[in-house]
Design a protein around this motif. Structure first.
Motif, PDB file in Angstrom:
ATOM      1  N   MET A   1       0.803  -1.161   0.020  1.00 22.91           N
ATOM      2  CA  MET A   1      -0.001   0.187   0.069  1.00 22.91           C
ATOM      3  C   MET A   1       1.059   1.353   0.098  1.00 22.91           C
ATOM      4  SD  MET A   1      -3.225  -1.156  -0.215  1.00 22.91           S
ATOM      5  CE  MET A   1      -3.850   0.603   0.019  1.00 22.91           C
ATOM      6  N   GLU A   2       2.152   1.315   0.525  1.00 21.44           N
ATOM      7  CA  GLU A   2       3.069   2.456   0.530  1.00 21.44           C
ATOM      8  C   GLU A   2       3.029   2.947  -0.837  1.00 21.44           C
ATOM      9  OE1 GLU A   2       6.383   1.597   2.867  1.00 21.44           O
ATOM     10  OE2 GLU A   2       5.365   1.255   4.607  1.00 21.44           O
ATOM     11  N   ASP A   3       3.463   1.996  -1.945  1.00 23.12           N
ATOM     12  CA  ASP A   3       3.706   2.711  -3.246  1.00 23.12           C
ATOM     13  C   ASP A   3       2.477   3.195  -3.818  1.00 23.12           C
ATOM     14  OD1 ASP A   3       6.069   1.641  -2.860  1.00 23.12           O
ATOM     15  OD2 ASP A   3       5.834  -0.308  -3.786  1.00 23.12           O
ATOM     16  N   LEU A   4       1.108   2.795  -3.397  1.00 19.41           N
ATOM     17  CA  LEU A   4       0.073   3.524  -3.903  1.00 19.41           C
ATOM     18  C   LEU A   4      -0.539   4.491  -3.387  1.00 19.41           C
ATOM     19  CD1 LEU A   4      -2.153   2.879  -6.023  1.00 19.41           C
ATOM     20  CD2 LEU A   4      -3.364   1.287  -4.535  1.00 19.41           C
ATOM     21  N   VAL A   5      -0.807   4.439  -2.044  1.00 15.07           N
ATOM     22  CA  VAL A   5      -1.590   5.419  -1.287  1.00 15.07           C
ATOM     23  C   VAL A   5      -0.476   5.981  -0.270  1.00 15.07           C
ATOM     24  CG1 VAL A   5      -3.517   6.230   0.053  1.00 15.07           C
ATOM     25  CG2 VAL A   5      -3.605   4.442  -1.490  1.00 15.07           C
ATOM     26  N   PRO A   6      -0.370   7.429  -0.404  1.00 12.84           N
ATOM     27  CA  PRO A   6      -0.879   8.404  -1.297  1.00 12.84           C
ATOM     28  C   PRO A   6      -0.002   8.841  -2.359  1.00 12.84           C
ATOM     29  CG  PRO A   6       0.126   9.435   0.674  1.00 12.84           C
ATOM     30  CD  PRO A   6       0.346   8.173   0.636  1.00 12.84           C
ATOM     31  N   LYS A   7       1.082   8.104  -2.777  1.00 10.89           N
ATOM     32  CA  LYS A   7       1.937   8.491  -3.584  1.00 10.89           C
ATOM     33  C   LYS A   7       1.475   8.486  -5.101  1.00 10.89           C
ATOM     34  CE  LYS A   7       5.899   6.444  -1.267  1.00 10.89           C
ATOM     35  NZ  LYS A   7       7.286   5.395  -1.526  1.00 10.89           N
ATOM     36  N   LEU A   8       0.650   7.643  -5.637  1.00 14.75           N
ATOM     37  CA  LEU A   8       0.014   7.659  -6.807  1.00 14.75           C
ATOM     38  C   LEU A   8      -1.322   7.778  -6.886  1.00 14.75           C
ATOM     39  CD1 LEU A   8       1.807   4.196  -8.423  1.00 14.75           C
ATOM     40  CD2 LEU A   8       2.497   6.541  -8.548  1.00 14.75           C
ATOM     41  N   LEU A   9      -2.093   7.608  -5.724  1.00 16.56           N
ATOM     42  CA  LEU A   9      -3.341   7.680  -5.745  1.00 16.56           C
ATOM     43  C   LEU A   9      -3.821   8.161  -4.617  1.00 16.56           C
ATOM     44  CD1 LEU A   9      -5.446   6.825  -8.212  1.00 16.56           C
ATOM     45  CD2 LEU A   9      -6.030   4.824  -6.933  1.00 16.56           C
ATOM     46  N   PRO A  10      -4.825   9.318  -4.382  1.00 16.69           N
ATOM     47  CA  PRO A  10      -5.278   9.387  -3.192  1.00 16.69           C
ATOM     48  C   PRO A  10      -6.298   8.686  -2.702  1.00 16.69           C
ATOM     49  CG  PRO A  10      -6.452  10.891  -5.007  1.00 16.69           C
ATOM     50  CD  PRO A  10      -5.495  10.088  -5.566  1.00 16.69           C
ATOM     51  N   LEU A  11      -6.607   8.592  -1.306  1.00 16.26           N
ATOM     52  CA  LEU A  11      -7.211   7.652  -0.762  1.00 16.26           C
ATOM     53  C   LEU A  11      -8.832   7.779  -0.986  1.00 16.26           C
ATOM     54  CD1 LEU A  11      -7.417   5.569   1.798  1.00 16.26           C
ATOM     55  CD2 LEU A  11      -8.118   7.257   3.275  1.00 16.26           C
ATOM     56  N   SER A  12      -9.409   8.971  -1.316  1.00 13.18           N
ATOM     57  CA  SER A  12     -10.720   9.117  -1.853  1.00 13.18           C
ATOM     58  C   SER A  12     -11.076   8.218  -3.280  1.00 13.18           C
ATOM     59  CB  SER A  12     -10.999  10.458  -1.941  1.00 13.18           C
ATOM     60  OG  SER A  12     -10.125  11.210  -3.210  1.00 13.18           O
ATOM     61  N   THR A  13      -9.924   8.341  -3.982  1.00 16.47           N
ATOM     62  CA  THR A  13     -10.041   7.620  -5.318  1.00 16.47           C
ATOM     63  C   THR A  13     -10.022   5.865  -5.298  1.00 16.47           C
ATOM     64  OG1 THR A  13      -9.003   9.520  -6.644  1.00 16.47           O
ATOM     65  CG2 THR A  13      -9.048   7.404  -7.463  1.00 16.47           C
ATOM     66  N   LEU A  14      -9.178   5.712  -4.357  1.00 13.59           N
ATOM     67  CA  LEU A  14      -9.200   4.136  -3.759  1.00 13.59           C
ATOM     68  C   LEU A  14     -10.467   3.920  -3.436  1.00 13.59           C
ATOM     69  CD1 LEU A  14      -7.774   1.462  -3.620  1.00 13.59           C
ATOM     70  CD2 LEU A  14      -6.828   2.292  -1.358  1.00 13.59           C
ATOM     71  N   GLN A  15     -11.225   4.605  -2.489  1.00 12.05           N
ATOM     72  CA  GLN A  15     -12.263   4.421  -1.825  1.00 12.05           C
ATOM     73  C   GLN A  15     -13.616   4.310  -2.849  1.00 12.05           C
ATOM     74  OE1 GLN A  15     -13.794   7.249   0.865  1.00 12.05           O
ATOM     75  NE2 GLN A  15     -15.526   6.293   1.551  1.00 12.05           N
ATOM     76  N   LYS A  16     -13.407   5.158  -3.887  1.00 12.97           N
ATOM     77  CA  LYS A  16     -14.625   5.274  -4.902  1.00 12.97           C
ATOM     78  C   LYS A  16     -14.282   4.081  -5.685  1.00 12.97           C
ATOM     79  CE  LYS A  16     -17.816   7.130  -7.300  1.00 12.97           C
ATOM     80  NZ  LYS A  16     -19.251   6.847  -6.841  1.00 12.97           N
ATOM     81  N   VAL A  17     -13.258   3.554  -6.182  1.00 12.32           N
ATOM     82  CA  VAL A  17     -12.867   2.411  -6.660  1.00 12.32           C
ATOM     83  C   VAL A  17     -13.429   1.067  -6.422  1.00 12.32           C
ATOM     84  CG1 VAL A  17     -11.325   0.742  -7.884  1.00 12.32           C
ATOM     85  CG2 VAL A  17     -10.898   3.233  -8.079  1.00 12.32           C
ATOM     86  N   LEU A  18     -13.285   0.935  -4.951  1.00 14.78           N
ATOM     87  CA  LEU A  18     -13.776  -0.209  -4.260  1.00 14.78           C
ATOM     88  C   LEU A  18     -15.368  -0.081  -4.173  1.00 14.78           C
ATOM     89  CD1 LEU A  18     -11.067  -0.287  -1.445  1.00 14.78           C
ATOM     90  CD2 LEU A  18     -11.356  -1.546  -3.563  1.00 14.78           C
ATOM     91  N   GLN A  19     -15.844   1.077  -3.860  1.00 12.14           N
ATOM     92  CA  GLN A  19     -17.425   1.263  -3.756  1.00 12.14           C
ATOM     93  C   GLN A  19     -18.022   0.865  -5.063  1.00 12.14           C
ATOM     94  OE1 GLN A  19     -17.716   5.322  -2.144  1.00 12.14           O
ATOM     95  NE2 GLN A  19     -17.978   4.665  -0.375  1.00 12.14           N
ATOM     96  N   ASN A  20     -17.377   1.282  -6.216  1.00 11.35           N
ATOM     97  CA  ASN A  20     -17.933   0.899  -7.664  1.00 11.35           C
ATOM     98  C   ASN A  20     -18.029  -0.474  -7.687  1.00 11.35           C
ATOM     99  OD1 ASN A  20     -18.292   3.576  -8.139  1.00 11.35           O
ATOM    100  ND2 ASN A  20     -16.123   3.724  -9.341  1.00 11.35           N
ATOM    101  N   LEU A  21     -16.908  -1.228  -7.340  1.00 11.33           N
ATOM    102  CA  LEU A  21     -16.899  -2.612  -7.299  1.00 11.33           C
ATOM    103  C   LEU A  21     -17.994  -3.427  -6.525  1.00 11.33           C
ATOM    104  CD1 LEU A  21     -13.144  -3.493  -7.181  1.00 11.33           C
ATOM    105  CD2 LEU A  21     -14.513  -3.577  -9.287  1.00 11.33           C
ATOM    106  N   LEU A  22     -18.062  -2.899  -5.161  1.00  8.36           N
ATOM    107  CA  LEU A  22     -19.120  -3.371  -4.235  1.00  8.36           C
ATOM    108  C   LEU A  22     -20.614  -3.097  -4.822  1.00  8.36           C
ATOM    109  CD1 LEU A  22     -17.877  -2.497  -0.967  1.00  8.36           C
ATOM    110  CD2 LEU A  22     -17.789  -4.523  -1.668  1.00  8.36           C
ATOM    111  N   ALA A  23     -20.664  -1.896  -5.332  1.00  5.74           N
ATOM    112  CA  ALA A  23     -22.406  -1.553  -5.797  1.00  5.74           C
ATOM    113  C   ALA A  23     -22.645  -2.439  -6.760  1.00  5.74           C
ATOM    114  CB  ALA A  23     -21.995  -0.072  -6.292  1.00  5.74           C
ATOM    115  N   GLU A  24     -21.746  -3.174  -7.251  1.00  2.84           N
ATOM    116  CA  GLU A  24     -22.329  -4.120  -8.740  1.00  2.84           C
ATOM    117  C   GLU A  24     -22.156  -5.603  -8.001  1.00  2.84           C
ATOM    118  OE1 GLU A  24     -21.562  -3.557 -12.758  1.00  2.84           O
ATOM    119  OE2 GLU A  24     -20.501  -1.635 -12.370  1.00  2.84           O
TER     120      GLU A  24
END
Length: 722
Positions: free
Chosen positions: A549-572
């Motif tokens: 996770m250190e290489d992804l958040v917050p270096k490459l992606l903000p926490l809010s975007t990661l949350q939105k991606v996971l929520q998109n998956l869960l919504a379907e």
């Protein structure tokens, strides 16, 4: 993993060395036993040996001493079977009873054949020709009077054949039919408990096996009861044959007088019949006890004592009736008055003991609460909104109160555990409180303070859910299952077995609430994944893979975007258990894409195998729907002009799309196939958001998400002609 209690060294070390050394020394001394005679396999030899011995008794002549031993063993075996059935808690605890019934019947018939041979060949020598046991039954028990012996033998046979065996056979027949009829309902109830997280997979497997064994047991008992009936008929015929054959042998071969021959051979035949009929009656009684008892946590003896002699009022009335009969002139006064006094004394002792138990622990009054003081409002008065809340009416409070035996709290813990294992993150805790504004039997499920579900559950009653193949109707309040909307009826506890026999899925009030809660939690999984839950998930991943996770958040992606991606998956409806694949896919593409929708599409492609497995758990061919080429081109053109949200799709085209998709979904569901629509990757996000509102059961897949190893079968075209 070592077994519990094992030492630090495995058995393959020093222990095996000792065993090998012992075996070597036994081999040197000629003491090595064959493998089939060592260990638990010796128990498997018992049945073949008994069968061979019974067949040998039918063919080989036996001395009188051997007959005494076998007759005594037969009586002892019947007593063991009867006592075992009396101390059995559930019928399945004595699952070998049908086989034991067959073996014991064959043993009696074998003894009848062996004793008949001895009676006909040695009967002229005296009443002890067939052994002391037959002599005792034929001489001492009936006083040497063959007329009395015939009457006693016929009475025992009638009791065994007409009363005990016929009744036990009828109960076994009805029990087998009801057990088979109730199997679908019981299986569905087990599946409901498993889906609600109330039981684990191993417990569900054990319960399914128990249900199947119960049906097989009653079916076997239905057939095994015919053995005893046939044995009773065979006993009568064997006795008549012994009398007639004995007369012929005694008078023709041994020149005996008619009176001496009929007395001698009749006593031997009646003694032989009685010594075989008595164990048959005992085992028939055991069969009746096994099939006629109701499942309970007590043996039959405890049930009789606790239920017959537990109410002092019944004993008082019985004592009064017996006392009244005892004072009538001409009646036997001593037995009636003695029993009246015994019943009255027993009733007095039972009532006295109950009163002492009631007064032993007095109820303490709750301490008075201090009067509230007028205080200034503070920031502590602001109560945060619970993420998940369950409010219950006052009649449902026993379901959530541990002191009153409520099991709903335990079931909710099981729901959260099952949700975490299946979805991939721990849901927020469920805060439970009572609400006097609700109906007494009502409950309300809220998400962030907003109601997402409500229903009614009647404590002490059961909800009989109609899965679509029931055989009758039930009296009760007609309603619908709050979780899935199936027609249902609230019934009394006394109708539970009848409802299961009709094919209903029967669940208690706590299970109804738990199942509804589990369904809503799964449905709103995307909204339950807040920042706090996501941070806990990241902390958990950092313990196992710190650098992931250190290489992804917050270096490459903000926490809010990661949350939105996971929520998109869960919504379907896609679980996020495979966080390694999700994080690696995001880390690989985050430098090129920052939009949550684009990243979600890439993650879905990476999770394609898992998504397909979730939709088609049986594997093999994928049965899907597809878009007609013309409709697909129209939608692609509309996408170019309306933007990524698809809000500008022409209304007529949107209505046609929804209508034809709904028809295709209905056909797929009638075929028993999961409704899955296969579309191009550019259309999938737009169509998913658009169709999810009216068709929540529809799943959309893009071509890129299907693994190359899978075969696709298109069963319907949306937008096609005809």
């Amino acid at each position: 993993m070592r077994r519990p209690g094992a030492g630090p060294y495995p058995r393959s070390g020093f222990d095996n060395y000792l065993n090998i050394d012992i075996d070597r020394r036994r081999a040197m001394n000629g003491m090595t036993l064959p493998a089939w005679l060592r260990g638990a396999n010796t128990k498997a030899l018992a049945a073949p040996i008994i069968i061979i011995m019974m067949l040998a008794m039918m063919v080989l002549p036996l001395p009188a001493m051997a007959l005494d031993m076998f007759f005594s063993f037969n009586i002892a075996l019947s007593v063991i079977i009867l006592l075992t059935s009396l101390y059995t808690i559930k019928p399945l605890d004595f699952m070998a009873f049908p086989a034991v019934l067959l073996v014991s019947t064959m043993l009696r018939l074998s003894l009848n054949v062996a004793s008949t041979r001895v009676v006909l060949t040695e009967g002229h020598t005296g009443p002890d020709a067939a052994g002391k046991v037959v002599e005792a039954f034929g001489h001492f028990l009936i006083g040497g009077n063959y007329t009395v012996g015939i009457v006693v033998f016929v009475i025992l046979t009638i009791i065994n054949f007409t009363v005990v065996t016929k009744g036990a056979g009828r109960i076994a027949e009805v029990g087998a039919r009801f057990a088979l009829d109730a199997m679908p309902g019981k299986q569905m109830a087990i599946d409901a408990d498993l889906n609600a997280g109330l039981i684990a997979e191993a417990e569900a497997r054990r319960r399914r096996t128990e249900v199947a064994q119960e049906a097989e047991f009653y079916g076997a008992m239905d057939g095994a009861s015919k053995y005893v009936r046939g044995d009773a008929v065979a006993g009568i015929m064997v006795t008549l044959i012994n009398v007639v054959g004995g007369l012929v042998v005694g008078m023709v071969q041994h020149d005996m007088a008619f009176d001496a021959a009929i007395k001698n051979y009749t006593l031997l035949a009646i003694g032989d019949g009685l010594v075989a009929q008595l164990p048959s009656l005992i085992i028939s009684t055991a069969a009746g006890v096994i099939v006629s008892r109701v499942a309970s946590e007590q043996d039959i003896g405890s049930q009789l004592v606790n239920q017959l002699f537990a109410k002092p009022q019944v004993l008082y009335i019985t004592a009064g009736i017996l006392g009244g009969m005892g004072i009538i002139p001409g009646m036997p006064h001593v037995p009636f008055l003695f029993l009246a006094g015994l019943m009255g004394g027993g009733a007095y002792l039972i009532k006295k003991r109950a009163d002492q138990a009631a007064t032993a622990a007095p109820v303490e009054a709750p301490p008075a609460l201090p009067a509230p003081e007028n205080e200034e409002a503070t920031w502590q008065d602001i109560v945060p909104v619970d993420t998940l809340g369950l409010e219950v009416g006052y009649r449902l409070i026993p379901l959530v109160d541990k002191s009153q035996g409520g099991e709903l709290l335990k079931r909710i813990k099981g729901i959260r555990k099952k949700f975490a294992q299946e979805v991939g993150f721990l849901s927020p805790p469920v805060h439970i409180r009572d609400n006097l504004e609700l109906k007494p039997s009502g409950y309300r499920i809220a998400l962030k303070g907003v109601e997402i579900g409500a229903g009614e559950a009647h404590s002490g009653q059961f909800l009989a859910i109609n899965p679509g193949m029931v055989t009758g109707t039930l009296p009760g309040a007609i309603t619908s299952d709050p979780a899935f909307g199936l027609p249902a009826t609230w019934i009394d506890a006394s109708l539970r077995d009848e409802a299961q026999a009709m094919g209903y899925t029967v669940v208690d009030a706590g299970t109804v609430v738990a199942t509804h809660l589990n369904h809503l939690i799964t449905l709103h999984a995307a909204e339950l994944l807040g920042r706090g839950e996501l941070q806990q998930l990241i902390d958990h991943l950092n313990k196992e893979s710190p650098k992931l996770m250190e290489d992804l958040v917050p270096k490459l992606l903000p926490l809010s975007t990661l949350q939105k991606v996971l929520q998109n998956l869960l919504a379907e409806g896609i679980h996020i258990r495979d966080m390694r694949t999700i994080v690696e896919t995001l880390a690989e593409n985050a430098s090129h894409f920052q939009d949550a929708g684009d990243l979600t599409a890439l993650v879905r492609i990476a999770l394609g195998r898992a998504i397909v497995q979730q939709l088609f758990p049986n594997g093999g061919e994928l049965t899907v729907m597809a878009l007609d080429n013309r409709l697909e081109r129209l939608l692609m053109q509309a996408m170019q002009t309306s933007g990524p949200d698809g809000a500008g799709i022409e209304p007529g085209l949107a209505d046609t799309l929804v209508m034809q998709t709904a028809e295709a979904v209905q056909r797929q569901e009638q075929m028993g196939v999961t409704p899955v629509l296969l579309v191009p990757g550019q259309l999938r996000p737009v169509l998913s958001r658009f169709l999810r509102r009216s068709l929540p059961q529809l799943k959309l897949l893009s071509h890129a998400e299907i693994p190359d190893s899978k075969t696709i079968k298109v069963t319907a075209l949306v937008g096609g002609q005809g």
